[in-house]
Design an enzyme around this catalytic site. Structure first.
Site: not given
Ligand code: PAF
Length: 284
Positions: A37, A61, A149
């Site tokens: 990150h 998600q 990734k």
């Molecule tokens: O890759 C992620 O961490 C998530 O899928 C994202 C892009 C922040 C969407 O919630």
């Protein structure tokens, strides 16, 4: 670094920057920051005047039996890390504000989402494209940075941006790995010490595939898949969700392996921890 929790506030701040002629970058995340990150944030820092990081564990998600409730979370820790790499704004909205009662919209990208992770996690990409669309509208970035990734996710987001005319440049950042080769992921924190060897089999499988491609004049897709599966299945903890060689842009299966091909892996460790990895096989 300022921490903002409402869409109204983040949008107002972003508009203020834009009116001053400043360029704004967004790094969307679900938190529990690691070097992967931080690399995305540093990439954004190099490209824009103001870096916004969103931190939102997006319920849309996650499937019903997935790790939404156990997803690692520590806002204070993440604030320290983000501030350390020069992030200007951390946007951490509340779920009820993101999806208030009556929320009824779904953003669906056809085609690219149907196989690979989309096959194993029905509805996952609709959750991603819906939240990313909201985040784009809330933070109004010129540039957004995503990790490679999640290769399929990146391809889907590029499609979304093109199809819905978001005036945003999408930057893909290469995978950041631990010294031992493990692709960095927030979900690595679920791994127990005795599961590490199994987790490393993904990157080792990729190395085997690359070696095979170097040593042979021509290598077939099946040979690549067999070599990777052999490496992974040495570990009884591993269950393969998929090993695929696909075209980098269309994500359609390749008939021959060339510099346009990418090897994509998804493996479950002890049916609990789903890990992803990917790499080019030729020209990497
Ligand atoms: O890759 C992620 O961490 C998530 O899928 C994202 C892009 C922040 C969407 O919630």
């Amino acid at each position: 670094m300022k921490v903002v929790s409402t869409a109204v506030d983040i949008q107002a701040l972003s508009l203020t920057y834009r009116r001053k002629g400043l360029r704004v970058g967004l790094v969307p995340t679900m938190g529990w920051f690691h070097e992967g990150h931080l690399a995305l944030m540093k990439e954004a820092r190099k490209r824009v005047d103001k870096v916004i990081v969103s931190l939102f564990v997006n319920p849309l998600q996650f499937g019903p039996n997935e790790d939404l409730d156990s997803y690692p979370h520590d806002l204070d820790r993440d604030c320290v890390l983000a501030e350390g790499v020069g992030v200007d704004l951390l946007y951490a909205p509340d779920t009820k504000l993101m999806y208030p009662n009556g929320f009824s919209t779904n953003v669906h990208v056809r085609g690219l989402t149907s196989g690979l992770c989309g096959g194993d996690r029905p509805g996952h990409f609709d959750g991603v494209t819906t939240v990313v669309s909201k985040l784009f509208n809330q933070t109004l970035p010129h540039v957004a940075v995503f990790g490679e990734k999640d290769f399929q996710q990146l391809a889907v987001i590029r499609r979304l941006v093109q199809d819905l005319d978001f005036p945003i440049e999408i930057i893909g950042h290469p995978i950041v790995r631990e010294k031992n080769g493990l692709a960095m992921s927030s979900r690595n924190s679920y791994l127990k010490a005795d599961e590490m060897a199994a987790a490393l089999s993904l990157s080792q499988g990729i190395k085997q595939a690359q070696k095979l491609a170097r040593n042979k004049q021509e290598v077939s897709v099946q040979e690549i898949r067999d070599a990777v599966a052999h490496e992974i299945l040495k570990h009884r903890e591993c269950g393969i969700d998929y090993i695929e060689v696909v075209d980098k842009t269309s994500l359609q299966p390749c008939s021959v392996v060339n510099s346009q091909s990418i090897l994509l892996l998804a493996v479950k460790i002890n049916s609990r921890i789903r890990l992803l990895d990917n790499s080019q096989i030729i020209g990497s």
